[in-house]
Design an enzyme around this catalytic site. Sequence first.
Site, mmCIF file in Angstrom:
data_model
loop_
_atom_site.group_PDB
_atom_site.id
_atom_site.type_symbol
_atom_site.label_atom_id
_atom_site.label_comp_id
_atom_site.label_asym_id
_atom_site.label_seq_id
_atom_site.Cartn_x
_atom_site.Cartn_y
_atom_site.Cartn_z
ATOM 1 C CE LYS A 35 -10.391 -15.744 -1.262
ATOM 2 N NZ LYS A 35 -9.422 -15.621 -2.382
ATOM 3 C CG ASP A 62 -9.055 -11.719 -3.250
ATOM 4 O OD1 ASP A 62 -8.438 -10.625 -3.080
ATOM 5 O OD2 ASP A 62 -8.487 -12.770 -2.718
ATOM 6 C CE LYS A 64 -4.942 -10.303 -2.199
ATOM 7 N NZ LYS A 64 -5.893 -11.504 -2.749
ATOM 8 C CG HIS A 66 -0.939 -1.825 -6.613
ATOM 9 N ND1 HIS A 66 -0.143 -2.486 -5.700
ATOM 10 C CD2 HIS A 66 -0.770 -0.336 -6.836
ATOM 11 C CE1 HIS A 66 0.703 -1.253 -5.346
ATOM 12 N NE2 HIS A 66 0.268 -0.224 -5.855
ATOM 13 C CG ASP A 67 -2.238 -0.237 -13.438
ATOM 14 O OD1 ASP A 67 -1.503 0.765 -13.643
ATOM 15 O OD2 ASP A 67 -1.952 -1.338 -13.888
ATOM 16 N N PRO A 69 -4.550 5.338 -11.093
ATOM 17 C CG PRO A 69 -4.460 7.320 -9.906
ATOM 18 C CD PRO A 69 -3.588 6.538 -10.622
ATOM 19 C CB THR A 71 -5.275 1.601 -15.112
ATOM 20 O OG1 THR A 71 -4.821 2.184 -16.136
ATOM 21 C CG2 THR A 71 -5.468 0.105 -15.333
ATOM 22 C CB THR A 121 -2.968 -13.370 6.252
ATOM 23 O OG1 THR A 121 -3.324 -14.312 5.060
ATOM 24 C CG2 THR A 121 -3.917 -12.495 6.464
ATOM 25 N NE ARG A 182 -6.396 -22.567 7.246
ATOM 26 C CZ ARG A 182 -6.401 -21.759 6.350
ATOM 27 N NH1 ARG A 182 -7.449 -20.617 6.491
ATOM 28 N NH2 ARG A 182 -5.708 -21.574 5.193
ATOM 29 N NE ARG A 212 -5.835 -24.177 1.892
ATOM 30 C CZ ARG A 212 -4.372 -23.793 1.475
ATOM 31 N NH1 ARG A 212 -3.466 -24.625 1.000
ATOM 32 N NH2 ARG A 212 -3.968 -22.571 1.917
#
Length: 231
Positions: A35, A62, A64, A66-67, A69, A71, A121, A182, A212
């Site tokens: 990722k 990754d 995300k 958000h703009d 449509p 774009t 999360t 985890r 991690r």
Amino acid sequence: MSMSSSPVIVALDFPDQDSALALVDQLQPSLCRLKVGKELFTRLGPAFVETLVGKGFDVFLDLKFHDIPNTVAAACEAAADLGVWMMNVHASGGRRMMEAAMERLATKSHRPLLIAVTILTSLGEEDIHEIGFQGTPADNVLRLAALAESAGLDGVVCSPLEAAAIRARTRSDFQLVTPGVRPATASLDDQKRVMTPADAMQAGSSYLVIGRPVTAAADPLQALRDINASL
């Protein structure tokens, strides 16, 4: 064609290329996917993604999106041209945005998976109320997952704690990508809604984003093998 049969996606949350590649060179494409998030992409750009693809890894970009449509659709097309395996948008961008992205990707000979972020999360109930969402995180995850499915997306990002509820309400091939995973011996860090890898898969997760516990391990490859073995 995907190189890995493992559900593990290792999060490359590093501040620079040397650190990221030092970790990548210890891993194997057959044992995980990778990722790339906002920090590395902003610092290193598309060329870094192409480097990882060139090393044989499936890459989850990754960012995300958000703009508006058009774009978002254009950004998704640009990501597809990098050869990524999967990318994401925010479901809260709305139906028209998600449908526009899927329509643009449908024109590509290599169509990556497109999934939607529901509720991050790191957000608990107080957090989502503060930004104006009513109900619990789970209520909002289910609502946004249903919207993403009806818009034709391939799946969603969600907490493993909501995976079973989403799995029960969506089609069988709807992909559930779960951060907040985890091993039992690992610290929670900044995640609030977490689950072990084996429990997350049993709950219905399709892919597990793990950072991690692998990237900070003394032997990252062995840590990855141990996680895969636990599944």
